[in-house]
Design a protein around this motif. Structure first.
Motif, mmCIF file in Angstrom:
data_model
loop_
_atom_site.group_PDB
_atom_site.id
_atom_site.type_symbol
_atom_site.label_atom_id
_atom_site.label_comp_id
_atom_site.label_asym_id
_atom_site.label_seq_id
_atom_site.Cartn_x
_atom_site.Cartn_y
_atom_site.Cartn_z
ATOM 1 N N THR A 214 -16.004 4.097 -9.287
ATOM 2 C CA THR A 214 -16.056 3.522 -10.770
ATOM 3 C C THR A 214 -14.970 2.850 -11.529
ATOM 4 N N THR A 215 -13.741 3.361 -11.090
ATOM 5 C CA THR A 215 -12.414 3.025 -11.775
ATOM 6 C C THR A 215 -12.285 1.316 -11.830
ATOM 7 N N ARG A 216 -11.809 0.679 -12.931
ATOM 8 C CA ARG A 216 -11.545 -0.785 -12.694
ATOM 9 C C ARG A 216 -10.088 -0.753 -12.731
ATOM 10 N N VAL A 217 -9.330 -1.630 -12.138
ATOM 11 C CA VAL A 217 -7.775 -1.709 -12.267
ATOM 12 C C VAL A 217 -7.551 -3.075 -12.526
ATOM 13 N N LEU A 218 -6.401 -3.288 -13.060
ATOM 14 C CA LEU A 218 -5.593 -4.974 -13.418
ATOM 15 C C LEU A 218 -4.613 -4.929 -12.669
ATOM 16 N N SER A 219 -4.575 -6.144 -11.696
ATOM 17 C CA SER A 219 -3.604 -6.110 -10.984
ATOM 18 C C SER A 219 -2.783 -7.590 -11.515
ATOM 19 N N PHE A 220 -1.378 -7.167 -11.462
ATOM 20 C CA PHE A 220 -0.579 -8.721 -11.884
ATOM 21 C C PHE A 220 0.710 -8.525 -11.529
ATOM 22 N N LEU A 221 1.377 -7.260 -10.955
ATOM 23 C CA LEU A 221 2.548 -7.334 -10.375
ATOM 24 C C LEU A 221 2.385 -8.152 -9.257
ATOM 25 N N PRO A 222 3.476 -8.890 -8.656
ATOM 26 C CA PRO A 222 3.355 -9.705 -7.533
ATOM 27 C C PRO A 222 3.099 -9.040 -6.188
ATOM 28 N N LEU A 223 2.032 -9.412 -5.426
ATOM 29 C CA LEU A 223 1.443 -9.166 -4.281
ATOM 30 C C LEU A 223 2.686 -9.191 -3.227
ATOM 31 N N CYS A 224 3.719 -10.319 -3.426
ATOM 32 C CA CYS A 224 4.734 -10.467 -2.448
ATOM 33 C C CYS A 224 5.454 -8.920 -2.359
ATOM 34 N N HIS A 225 5.451 -8.239 -3.589
ATOM 35 C CA HIS A 225 6.188 -7.093 -3.361
ATOM 36 C C HIS A 225 5.332 -6.129 -2.905
ATOM 37 N N ILE A 226 6.011 -5.116 -2.284
ATOM 38 C CA ILE A 226 5.424 -4.026 -1.344
ATOM 39 C C ILE A 226 4.593 -2.854 -2.449
ATOM 40 N N PHE A 227 5.191 -2.825 -3.635
ATOM 41 C CA PHE A 227 4.883 -2.058 -4.639
ATOM 42 C C PHE A 227 3.215 -2.212 -5.135
ATOM 43 N N GLU A 228 2.984 -3.401 -5.528
ATOM 44 C CA GLU A 228 1.621 -3.901 -5.675
ATOM 45 C C GLU A 228 0.852 -3.742 -4.270
ATOM 46 N N ARG A 229 1.237 -4.329 -3.450
ATOM 47 C CA ARG A 229 0.573 -4.586 -2.121
ATOM 48 C C ARG A 229 -0.143 -3.211 -1.715
ATOM 49 N N VAL A 230 0.756 -2.046 -1.936
ATOM 50 C CA VAL A 230 0.485 -0.804 -1.321
ATOM 51 C C VAL A 230 -0.662 -0.298 -2.439
ATOM 52 N N LEU A 231 -0.481 -0.679 -3.723
ATOM 53 C CA LEU A 231 -1.526 -0.320 -4.642
ATOM 54 C C LEU A 231 -3.169 -0.781 -4.448
ATOM 55 N N ILE A 232 -3.011 -2.126 -3.807
ATOM 56 C CA ILE A 232 -3.984 -2.806 -3.483
ATOM 57 C C ILE A 232 -4.918 -1.944 -2.706
ATOM 58 N N TYR A 233 -4.108 -1.454 -1.520
ATOM 59 C CA TYR A 233 -4.582 -1.022 -0.211
ATOM 60 C C TYR A 233 -5.411 0.471 -0.666
ATOM 61 N N ILE A 234 -4.655 1.077 -1.700
ATOM 62 C CA ILE A 234 -4.901 2.389 -2.203
ATOM 63 C C ILE A 234 -6.381 2.131 -2.941
ATOM 64 N N TYR A 235 -6.139 1.145 -3.860
ATOM 65 C CA TYR A 235 -7.496 0.734 -4.606
ATOM 66 C C TYR A 235 -8.853 0.329 -3.705
ATOM 67 N N GLN A 236 -8.522 -0.290 -2.455
ATOM 68 C CA GLN A 236 -9.433 -0.623 -1.782
ATOM 69 C C GLN A 236 -10.099 0.820 -1.076
ATOM 70 N N HIS A 237 -9.291 1.775 -0.768
ATOM 71 C CA HIS A 237 -9.771 3.097 -0.063
ATOM 72 C C HIS A 237 -10.440 3.623 -1.163
ATOM 73 N N ALA A 238 -10.076 3.610 -2.261
ATOM 74 C CA ALA A 238 -10.825 4.483 -3.454
ATOM 75 C C ALA A 238 -12.054 3.955 -3.814
ATOM 76 N N GLY A 239 -12.247 2.597 -3.432
ATOM 77 C CA GLY A 239 -13.558 1.727 -3.605
ATOM 78 C C GLY A 239 -13.645 1.422 -5.260
ATOM 79 N N VAL A 240 -12.480 0.982 -5.770
ATOM 80 C CA VAL A 240 -12.600 0.862 -7.076
ATOM 81 C C VAL A 240 -12.485 -0.981 -7.116
ATOM 82 N N GLY A 241 -12.843 -1.561 -8.569
ATOM 83 C CA GLY A 241 -12.968 -2.814 -8.618
ATOM 84 C C GLY A 241 -11.652 -3.449 -8.836
#
Length: 454
Positions: A214-241
Motif C-alpha cells: 500500500t505504501t507509495r515512495v518517491l525516489s530521486f536520490l541517484p541510483l548510481c549511489h548504493i544508498f538509493e539502490r538498496v532502498l529500491i530493493y527494499i521497496y520491491q520486497h515490500a511490494g510498494v509502488g
C-alpha cells in the motif's frame, strides 16, 4: 519461493507476493507511466535475451549513466545481473575524463545512457575505451535506443539460455562495482557481491515503516549511489509502488501529484526546504507571522515518544493543525517518514521536521559497507534525535582508540577493484576502517552488546 540470495531475486519475489499494477512509475510527456511487476520481469528477460544475442558473457561489465532515476534503470539492472554480468553505475555529472577512466578501469563493454547530454560526454571518449555499443533510454539521433534491444529479445525461444545463466549466478558472485570519488586521486571501484548487498537489505528492512502493498515512495536520490539502490530493493520486497521524480527541481510538484508516504533525503535538501519555508514565513505579518515562528520554536524543543509531556503535545497538536499541515501539504499531505543519509543532519532540523509530523530516520553507512551500518527506527523506542540509530543485526561496530568507526560483517566489500594496496589499508583483520569519527551514545551498553555479539 526460494530464499532471496541474489539481487534480481527481489523483483521475482515481488511478482510472486504482490504482483503490482504500478511497481515502477516514471513520468513521460506529462503522464505517469506505470510498469507492473509482470511487465518489469518480462522486459528484464527480453533485455537479457538481447544481451546474450549481442555476445554478453558472464562477468562482462555493463555501464549505466542516468541523469535521473527511471524505470529503465531497474529493468536494466535485473536484465544484466541475472545473466551473470555486472552493473557499473556511473555518476552522471562527473567529467568526460572521469567517464573515460571509469569505463576503462572497469573494462565496460557496453554503456547505457539516459539523455543527450550524457551521450555527448560518452561520445567524446568512446574511441578511447573498450565500449562496443552505447544505448540510450531517450530517443537520441545517432544512438541506438534501448527499445531496440527489447525488440531483439522479444523472441522467447531463447529464454532457456537466460534461465541457465540465472541458475549459475551464486551469492558470492560480483554484482556491481561502484566508483567512489575520493578527495584526491582517481575514483576507487568498490566491489560488492550479491551476498554483500542482499544481506544488508534483509537486515535493514525492519527499520522502515513500510505497509506492504500500500505504501507509495518517491525516489530521486541517484541510483548510481548504493544508498538509493538498496532502498529500491527494499521497496520491491515490500511490494510498494516506486515513483521516480523527474528531477530534484520537480520533487515538490511530483510529491503533490503522487502523495508519497516515504522518501529518502539528504541533509542539504532538507536545509534548502526549510530555508524556503522560513523565508515564506518571514514574509507573513501580524498573527500569522507570530503563529509561524511560535510553531518553529515549539518544533525546536521536540522530543519523540511524547517525552515533553501532555501540555507540550497539546500545543504541538495545535501547531500541526495551523502551521505544519501546510508544510506536509507541500509534499502531498501523506508523507510520514524520510530516511536521511550521506551526511550528518543538524538536530535542530530533525526536531522541527519530526514535530511537523514528517519523521526523519537518520542512518550511517558507506559504499564500502553496502551501505547500511546503522539507522534509526521509530518503532520500539529505537529513535533518538542526533544519532544514527543502532547498528543493524548483522553488522558489528567498534570505535578505535583514535575515535575512528570500524565495521565488520557481511556487508563489508570484497575490496577495491584492481587496487590491492588500498584494500589492505581499508580492511585490517576483517574490520573495515571507515575514516569517519564517531562515538556510542551509551558506550558501556554498546561495549557489552559488541562483546555479546562477538
Amino acid at each position: 519461493m526460494k530464499p532471496i540470495t541474489r539481487l534480481f531475486d527481489f523483483a521475482y519475489y515481488q511478482l510472486e507476493t504482490h504482483n503490482l499494477d504500478a511497481a515502477l512509475v516514471s513520468k513521460k510527456d506529462g503522464e505517469w507511466i506505470k510498469t507492473s511487476s509482470k511487465e518489469y520481469i518480462n522486459k528484464a528477460n527480453a533485455l537479457s535475451r538481447a544481451l546474450l544475442k549481442i555476445g554478453v558473457q558472464k562477468n562482462d561489465k555493463i555501464a549505466v549513466i542516468s541523469t535521473t532515476n527511471r524505470t529503465e534503470w531497474c529493468i536494466l539492472d535485473v536484465g544484466v545481473l541475472q545473466i551473470g554480468a555486472q552493473n557499473i553505475p556511473i555518476y552522471p555529472t562527473i567529467s568526460s575524463d572521469d567517464y573515460e577512466y571509469v569505463l576503462n578501469h572497469s573494462e565496460a563493454v557496453h554503456c547505457f545512457v539516459s539523455d543527450q547530454e550524457v551521450y555527448d560526454k560518452v561520445l567524446k571518449v568512446k574511441d578511447n575505451t573498450k565500449l562496443k555499443n552505447v544505448f540510450s533510454f531517450d530517443e537520441i539521433e545517432g544512438c541506438e535506443n534501448y527499445t531496440k534491444l527489447l525488440e531483439l529479445g522479444a523472441d522467447e525461444s531463447t529464454q532457456l539460455d537466460v534461465e541457465t545463466r540465472k541458475s549459475e549466478v551464486v551469492p558470492s558472485d560480483l554484482a556491481t562495482i561502484i566508483y567512489t570519488s575520493g578527495t584526491t586521486g582517481k575514483p576507487k571501484g568498490v566491489m560488492l557481491t550479491h551476498y554483500n548487498v542482499v544481506e544488508n537489505i534483509l537486515a535493514s528492512m525492519p527499520r522502515l515503516p513500510l505497509m506492504e502493498g500500500t505504501t507509495r515512495v518517491l525516489s530521486f536520490l541517484p541510483l548510481c549511489h548504493i544508498f538509493e539502490r538498496v532502498l529500491i530493493y527494499i521497496y520491491q520486497h515490500a511490494g510498494v509502488g516506486i515513483y521516480f521524480a523527474e528531477g530534484i527541481d520537480k520533487i515538490g510538484e511530483n510529491a503533490q501529484e503522487i502523495k508519497p508516504n516515504l522518501m529518502s533525503v539528504v541533509p542539504r535538501l532538507l536545509e534548502k526546504v526549510f530555508n524556503k519555508i522560513n523565508a515564506k514565513g518571514s514574509e507573513l505579518t501580524g498573527i500569522k507571522r507570530a503563529l509561524f515562528f511560535w510553531a518553529i520554536k515549539l518544533g525546536e524543543q521536540y522530543e519523540p515518544y511524547q517525552a515533553n509531556g501532555f501540555w507540550y503535545e497539546f500545543k504541538l497538536k495545535i501547531a500541526r493543525k495551523l502551521i505544519f499541515s501546510k508544510w506536509k501539504a507541500a509534499f502531498g499531505g501523506e508523507l510520514h517518514t524520510m530516511v536521511s543519509g550521506s551526511a550528518a543532519l543538524h538536530p535542530r532540523l530533525s526536531r522541527i521536521f519530526c514535530a511537523s509530523g514528517m519523521m526523519i530516520m537518520e542512518g550511517y553507512g558507506l559504499t564500502e559497507t553496502s551501505p547500511v551500518v546503522s539507522v534509526g527506527m521509530h518503532a520500539n523506542h529505537h529513535f533518538k534525535i542526533g544519532t544514527v540509530g543502532k547498528p543493524i543485526s548483522n553488522v558489528e561496530v567498534k570505535i578505535a582508540e583514535d575515535g575512528e568507526i570500524l565495521c565488520r560483517g557481511h556487508c563489508v566489500m570484497q575490496g577495491y577493484y584492481k587496487n590491492e594496496e588500498a584494500t589492505n589499508e581499508a580492511i585490517v583483520d576483517g574490520w573495515f576502517h571507515s575514516g569517519d569519527i564517531g562515538k556510542f551514545d551509551d558506550f558501556e551498553k554498546a561495549k557489552q552488546l559488541l562483546k555479546h555479539q562477538s
